[in-house]
Motif scaffolding. Sequence first.
Motif, short mmCIF file in Angstrom:
data_model
loop_
_atom_site.label_atom_id
_atom_site.label_comp_id
_atom_site.label_asym_id
_atom_site.label_seq_id
_atom_site.Cartn_x
_atom_site.Cartn_y
_atom_site.Cartn_z
N PRO A 1 -11.88 0.60 -3.33
CA PRO A 1 -10.66 0.22 -2.60
C PRO A 1 -9.36 0.82 -3.13
N GLU A 2 -9.44 1.68 -4.15
CA GLU A 2 -8.24 2.33 -4.67
C GLU A 2 -7.94 3.66 -4.00
N ILE A 3 -8.80 4.08 -3.04
CA ILE A 3 -8.59 5.38 -2.40
C ILE A 3 -9.05 5.32 -0.96
N SER A 4 -8.45 6.16 -0.12
CA SER A 4 -8.78 6.22 1.31
C SER A 4 -9.46 7.53 1.65
N GLU B 1 -6.91 10.41 1.79
CA GLU B 1 -6.53 11.01 0.50
C GLU B 1 -7.61 11.98 0.01
N THR C 1 -8.65 1.72 2.87
CA THR C 1 -9.34 2.29 1.71
C THR C 1 -10.85 2.11 1.85
N ARG D 1 0.83 -1.20 0.00
CA ARG D 1 0.00 0.00 0.00
C ARG D 1 0.88 1.26 0.00
#
Length: 566
Positions: free
Chosen positions: A488-491, A494, A483, A457
């Motif tokens: 699931p590609e971003i939290s 972010e 995430t 990650r």
Amino acid sequence: MKILNRTERLNYLKENPEISVLIIGAGINGIGTFRDLGLQGLDVVLVDRGDYCSGASAASSHMVHGGIRYLENGEFTLVREAVKERNRLIENAPHLVNPLPTTFPIFKLFSGLLNAPLKFLGLMEKPAERGAFVIKIGMVVYDFFTRAQKTVPKHIFRNREKSLENFPDLNPKIIFTGTYYDGSMPSPERIAVELLKDTVKENSQAIPLNYVKVITAEQGKVIVQDEISGEKIALQPEIVVNSAGPWIDLVNDDLGEKSHFISGTKGSHVIMDHPQLRKALGENELFFENKDGRIVLIFPIEDKVMIGTSDLRIEHPDDVVITDEEIDYFFEMVARVFPKISLDRSQIVYTFSGVRPLQYTAGGRTGQISRNHKVGISEPTARREFPILSLIGGKWTSFRAFSEQATDKILSRLGVERRISTADLKIGGSNGLPIDPEARRALIREVSAESNIDKDRFEELLQFYGMQAIKLLHDYPGKISETLSACPEISAGEIEYFLEQEDVVHLDDLILRRTMLGKLGRISLAGLNQIAEVAAKNQNWTDDKRIEEVNRTKEIFEKRHIVNLK
């Protein structure tokens, strides 16, 4: 130094409307010039009626390239400059620009030998297909231009047998392949944003503003309007820089200056989720000539494949979208080099179109219009007290050199000495980023142990944000590692970072330009709604505002990118 938010910057300009330079258009030419002027200590304001890097600069082929095909047009100076600038971008932004092996499949031996001399004499419009001999000469010259920097390896030529060993799915009718190196920039929008942030960090009088539209010019002032509040501000610049790209002539008209600088051509691309085609490419871009003489590409972009590009004359730059005819063209060209691989429209995850802001040319083939750049100067008049410097043409790769040339002209007019060169300046998160693979692995191990974040990650974060990833972990503790369930590609961390530090005004700014979620087909309707919920909480949006932003983003996907979120 406190970094002002967007509202604070607008309020500051209301009270301090006299400025040295106003730049109109936040594409890469405008951003590059803003950066260069800002680093010289000047008070400079950059405005754009939309988001940063949301027009022509977002619709590039995502390549940082020297333009090997321009050699045939005799544009040696352009290619030499672009090759140097390509290498600088690879060196100055290694988290966002990487060397890209580019392979040219070759079907003929001597074809195209007379292309250059016949075009020079005006006796040829449509070029003959380039054969192995011509391509080999081009690659040798290309290597010659880049020999001093040694940023990328030299080219390689392979016969049919070796070529098919490397690319088993390639058309067996090829006689050679040639591989040379250019650069890949999967997210040009992030490069643009990091350039802006670097500038603002260094100079509090460098003020960028997205969603601010130029209305008119009167009595030595330029009237701009905040597209969010509707409020108008009268700015009083000494110099205006028109970097509106395809819209340059339209902006000049708004300023009371008639011009005919631009002869734009439309370029479209599709991005596909096609594992077989992605595997066939390996880590190579395929760059080749279609049957009509148009140079086209098949480009690996993470786990997806980008195919482009068209080159069509167009009258007006607003609202260009891909057509069915362009998609058919792309599918046919892929079949020429990979005849056993079939494509289907259902595999398209994203499309985009833009207009190249090329110098005005009254005819001829679009592919032969010069990609060079120049500054058009409109001196002050009795009705307009400031000069307008129009940034005409150019390409992503050479934006820094073009911005430097424009900046030097501006500095000369203002009587200001240049105090710093941008040639070797690192960009954004590249500062301190280890280039050596072992040193980078050591950093990943160290940070993941200290921050209790998964190594894979953190490596993803490091590749996208560079060393800024460490600051994210510090500023948003506990919100970066995990995430979102529906995306699931971003939290959440972010998302908050973009909202608080990168001038996100609309939800689509975040989905399409601060991240790669949109272009890589990694956003669903559920994911969009979950991101909107995080944004609404952070920005105190009402339910109506949140729903409005979701619907706005869905509509942009459907109308501009021909994608229905599900």
